[in-house]
Motif scaffolding. Structure first.
Motif, PDB file in Angstrom:
ATOM      1  N   GLN A 161      54.037  41.116  40.491  1.00  0.00           N
ATOM      2  CA  GLN A 161      55.166  41.817  40.093  1.00  0.00           C
ATOM      3  C   GLN A 161      54.694  43.036  39.352  1.00  0.00           C
ATOM      4  N   GLY A 162      53.726  43.973  40.068  1.00  0.00           N
ATOM      5  CA  GLY A 162      53.298  45.180  39.264  1.00  0.00           C
ATOM      6  C   GLY A 162      52.483  45.223  38.202  1.00  0.00           C
ATOM      7  N   SER A 163      52.144  44.038  37.863  1.00  0.00           N
ATOM      8  CA  SER A 163      51.130  43.787  36.659  1.00  0.00           C
ATOM      9  C   SER A 163      49.814  43.397  37.444  1.00  0.00           C
ATOM     10  N   VAL A 164      48.544  44.077  36.707  1.00  0.00           N
ATOM     11  CA  VAL A 164      47.396  43.969  37.167  1.00  0.00           C
ATOM     12  C   VAL A 164      47.021  42.377  36.762  1.00  0.00           C
ATOM     13  N   VAL A 165      46.515  41.486  37.375  1.00  0.00           N
ATOM     14  CA  VAL A 165      46.028  40.123  36.995  1.00  0.00           C
ATOM     15  C   VAL A 165      44.360  40.058  37.097  1.00  0.00           C
ATOM     16  N   GLY A 166      43.838  39.027  36.382  1.00  0.00           N
ATOM     17  CA  GLY A 166      42.413  38.885  36.816  1.00  0.00           C
ATOM     18  C   GLY A 166      41.357  39.993  36.494  1.00  0.00           C
ATOM     19  N   LYS A 167      40.937  40.602  37.342  1.00  0.00           N
ATOM     20  CA  LYS A 167      39.939  41.346  37.218  1.00  0.00           C
ATOM     21  C   LYS A 167      39.917  42.823  38.120  1.00  0.00           C
ATOM     22  N   VAL A 168      39.727  43.812  38.198  1.00  0.00           N
ATOM     23  CA  VAL A 168      39.346  44.988  38.877  1.00  0.00           C
ATOM     24  C   VAL A 168      38.057  45.011  39.138  1.00  0.00           C
ATOM     25  N   GLU A 169      37.727  45.268  40.512  1.00  0.00           N
ATOM     26  CA  GLU A 169      36.409  45.415  40.887  1.00  0.00           C
ATOM     27  C   GLU A 169      36.253  46.660  41.563  1.00  0.00           C
ATOM     28  N   ARG A 170      35.015  47.346  41.389  1.00  0.00           N
ATOM     29  CA  ARG A 170      34.588  48.587  42.132  1.00  0.00           C
ATOM     30  C   ARG A 170      33.330  48.351  42.696  1.00  0.00           C
ATOM     31  N   PHE A 171      33.207  49.138  43.890  1.00  0.00           N
ATOM     32  CA  PHE A 171      32.171  49.316  44.620  1.00  0.00           C
ATOM     33  C   PHE A 171      31.631  50.384  44.991  1.00  0.00           C
ATOM     34  N   TYR A 172      30.045  50.632  45.377  1.00  0.00           N
ATOM     35  CA  TYR A 172      29.672  51.835  45.974  1.00  0.00           C
ATOM     36  C   TYR A 172      29.754  51.652  47.237  1.00  0.00           C
ATOM     37  N   GLY A 175      28.061  49.086  49.276  1.00  0.00           N
ATOM     38  CA  GLY A 175      28.672  47.748  48.891  1.00  0.00           C
ATOM     39  C   GLY A 175      28.039  46.988  47.324  1.00  0.00           C
ATOM     40  N   ASP A 176      26.992  47.746  46.952  1.00  0.00           N
ATOM     41  CA  ASP A 176      26.875  47.565  45.446  1.00  0.00           C
ATOM     42  C   ASP A 176      27.825  47.408  44.514  1.00  0.00           C
ATOM     43  N   PRO A 188      43.536  46.290  30.133  1.00  0.00           N
ATOM     44  CA  PRO A 188      42.339  45.644  30.179  1.00  0.00           C
ATOM     45  C   PRO A 188      41.827  44.904  28.805  1.00  0.00           C
ATOM     46  N   GLU A 189      41.297  43.741  28.986  1.00  0.00           N
ATOM     47  CA  GLU A 189      41.158  42.722  27.857  1.00  0.00           C
ATOM     48  C   GLU A 189      39.796  42.073  28.078  1.00  0.00           C
ATOM     49  N   GLY A 190      38.978  42.088  27.171  1.00  0.00           N
ATOM     50  CA  GLY A 190      37.618  41.476  27.162  1.00  0.00           C
ATOM     51  C   GLY A 190      36.397  42.528  27.600  1.00  0.00           C
ATOM     52  N   GLN A 191      35.384  42.099  28.097  1.00  0.00           N
ATOM     53  CA  GLN A 191      34.262  43.141  28.321  1.00  0.00           C
ATOM     54  C   GLN A 191      34.190  43.623  29.711  1.00  0.00           C
ATOM     55  N   GLU A 192      34.290  44.637  29.748  1.00  0.00           N
ATOM     56  CA  GLU A 192      33.991  45.653  30.924  1.00  0.00           C
ATOM     57  C   GLU A 192      32.515  45.994  31.095  1.00  0.00           C
ATOM     58  N   VAL A 193      32.240  45.723  32.240  1.00  0.00           N
ATOM     59  CA  VAL A 193      30.553  45.674  32.825  1.00  0.00           C
ATOM     60  C   VAL A 193      30.692  46.902  33.793  1.00  0.00           C
ATOM     61  N   LEU A 194      29.878  48.113  33.665  1.00  0.00           N
ATOM     62  CA  LEU A 194      29.523  49.063  34.653  1.00  0.00           C
ATOM     63  C   LEU A 194      28.303  48.910  35.375  1.00  0.00           C
ATOM     64  N   TYR A 195      27.983  49.185  36.518  1.00  0.00           N
ATOM     65  CA  TYR A 195      26.435  49.137  37.017  1.00  0.00           C
ATOM     66  C   TYR A 195      25.949  50.437  37.699  1.00  0.00           C
ATOM     67  N   HIS A 196      24.946  50.498  37.465  1.00  0.00           N
ATOM     68  CA  HIS A 196      24.040  51.508  38.373  1.00  0.00           C
ATOM     69  C   HIS A 196      23.889  51.158  39.735  1.00  0.00           C
ATOM     70  N   PRO A 197      23.665  52.137  40.535  1.00  0.00           N
ATOM     71  CA  PRO A 197      23.339  51.477  42.055  1.00  0.00           C
ATOM     72  C   PRO A 197      22.143  50.858  42.054  1.00  0.00           C
ATOM     73  N   GLY A 198      22.163  49.778  42.670  1.00  0.00           N
ATOM     74  CA  GLY A 198      21.082  48.856  42.654  1.00  0.00           C
ATOM     75  C   GLY A 198      21.180  47.584  41.791  1.00  0.00           C
ATOM     76  N   GLY A 199      22.323  47.676  40.820  1.00  0.00           N
ATOM     77  CA  GLY A 199      22.596  46.198  40.199  1.00  0.00           C
ATOM     78  C   GLY A 199      22.353  46.447  38.673  1.00  0.00           C
ATOM     79  N   ALA A 200      21.526  47.331  38.299  1.00  0.00           N
ATOM     80  CA  ALA A 200      21.069  47.279  36.958  1.00  0.00           C
ATOM     81  C   ALA A 200      22.349  47.565  35.996  1.00  0.00           C
ATOM     82  N   VAL A 201      22.601  47.132  35.073  1.00  0.00           N
ATOM     83  CA  VAL A 201      23.772  47.242  34.065  1.00  0.00           C
ATOM     84  C   VAL A 201      23.664  48.690  33.398  1.00  0.00           C
ATOM     85  N   TYR A 202      24.688  49.583  33.364  1.00  0.00           N
ATOM     86  CA  TYR A 202      24.726  50.848  33.180  1.00  0.00           C
ATOM     87  C   TYR A 202      25.521  50.712  31.622  1.00  0.00           C
ATOM     88  N   TRP A 203      26.729  50.231  31.521  1.00  0.00           N
ATOM     89  CA  TRP A 203      27.349  50.626  30.341  1.00  0.00           C
ATOM     90  C   TRP A 203      28.479  49.236  30.307  1.00  0.00           C
TER      91      TRP A 203
END
Length: 379
Positions: A161-172, A175-176, A188-203
């Motif tokens: 009903q127009g509200s985001v639930v769960g999590k939002v995922e982004r991909f390169y 496919g990474d 947004p609620e909780g810890q957001e994690v962003l990744y470098h290409p290849g899978g290393a944690v960026y932010w």
């Protein structure tokens, strides 16, 4: 002129390679730091379809006509269709289709009584699918996906009903995984994690009630600390320190408790030379100066931050010098309201001659500059 070198002191300077990212660096600093696009918003932004776009529901008011409706890019020639569908009592009904100027479908959306209801698909002008989802009563409902031009998934977002639930995922594009943002109550609620290409944690950073909060840090692809800082109510506060991948100090940015930039910001090059000095003046203005690695002036002038995208742009007389030390007439000029208003006046050129004769470059990186290991929070 837009000062791309000035953006080098922003957190995203040494982040995911530009070839693998989208959006301006300012996006990183406004509300979520590279937060994945929500499809309902993205479609309205990337498909400038005019009053029939349906981004806010069907067209209320205006004509109460019924029957087949066709819109053209040029109403006089009526050669290129822009949109077509059926209206009943002035409201969209059934399947509506929009087109790129090359004739390829741009978007297809189902309507019931002027409200988006049912499936929606959007395409790039190449014909590749750009987005896919579904609406119920003019609100996003169910799984929405966006796609890279090569066909791989760019993002996945679940709506109720127009509200985001769960999590939002982004991909390169390969496919990474690019990032995961948890949501609760539509924000947004909780810890957001962003990744470098290849899978290393960026932010990684914490969201509370939709705003970034508390300490945050980012890393280079090799795992070395990139920066540390603090959020309060979604605003950057305190001192943010930055380092190169080899651990050498890059500089700092300072913000007051209300999130306003303050003081002097110096950016150092890999060899320790001062390359940029940004001074926040008492009148609210910003004086930006740049130097080359060998100590010659590169640019000088006041800058202002454009609210629409956070870009730093010239404001007032602005001087840019070429590699040979001569004034670059095309890049220099008088600026106002984020636009170039004209060439430099004679008095401005005289000031430029005085400045180039006295580079006044700040000293090199001090030997006691903050060390990354003293700030590294660990994993």
């Amino acid at each position: 002129m837009q000062l791309s070198p000035l953006r080098a002191v922003l957190p995203s300077l040494s982040t995911v390679p530009a070839a693998r990212t989208q959006g301006s660096w300012a996006v990183h600093l406004r509300g979520g730091l590279e937060r994945p696009r929500l499809l309902g918003l993205a479609v309205c932004l990337v498909l400038p379809l005019g009053p029939l776009a349906g981004c806010g529901g069907g067209s209320e008011g205006g004509s109460e006509s019924s029957g087949a409706t066709v819109e053209y890019y040029d109403p006089e020639t009526r050669l290129l269709k822009k949109a077509e569908g059926v209206k009943q009592y002035g409201r969209e009904e059934g399947i509506w289709t929009w087109y790129h100027e090359n004739g390829v479908k741009q978007r297809e959306q189902a309507f019931v009584a002027g409200l988006r209801t049912g499936p929606m698909t959007a395409w790039y002008d190449t014909g590749a699918v750009m987005a896919r989802g579904s609406f119920e009563g003019d609100e996003e409902n169910g799984l929405f996906e966006t796609f890279h031009p090569n066909g791989t998934v760019e993002s996945r977002t679940q709506y109720v009903q127009g509200s985001v639930v769960g999590k939002v995922e982004r991909f390169y594009e390969d496919g990474d995984l690019r990032g995961v943002t948890p949501f609760e109550g539509g924000r947004p609620e909780g810890q957001e994690v962003l990744y470098h290409p290849g899978g290393a944690v960026y932010w990684s950073k914490e969201f509370r009630e939709g705003k970034a909060e508390g300490p945050t840090h980012a890393r280079h692809p090799n795992g070395a600390l990139l920066f540390v800082g603090q959020f309060r109510g979604g605003l950057r506060v305190g001192t943010w320190h930055y380092w190169f991948a080899d651990g050498s100090y890059q500089g700092a940015e300072v913000f007051d408790p209300e999130g306003n930039p303050t003081g002097e910001w110096i950016k150092y090059g890999p060899q320790g030379q001062a390359l940029l000095l940004r001074s926040h003046l008492e009148d609210g203005g910003i004086l930006a100066q740049e130097w080359t690695a060998d100590g010659r002036r590169r640019s000088w002038g006041r800058v202002a931050v454009r609210p629409s995208d956070g870009a730093w742009l010239s404001d007032g007389p602005f001087f840019v010098w070429g590699p040979d030390g001569t004034l670059d007439a095309a890049a220099s000029g008088v600026f106002a309201d984020f636009e170039r208003q004209g060439d430099l006046l004679e008095e401005h050129r005289q000031r430029a001659e005085l400045l180039i004769a006295e580079p006044a470059q700040p000293g090199p990186r001090p030997s006691d500059a903050p060390r990354a290991e003293n700030f590294d929070p660990g994993e």
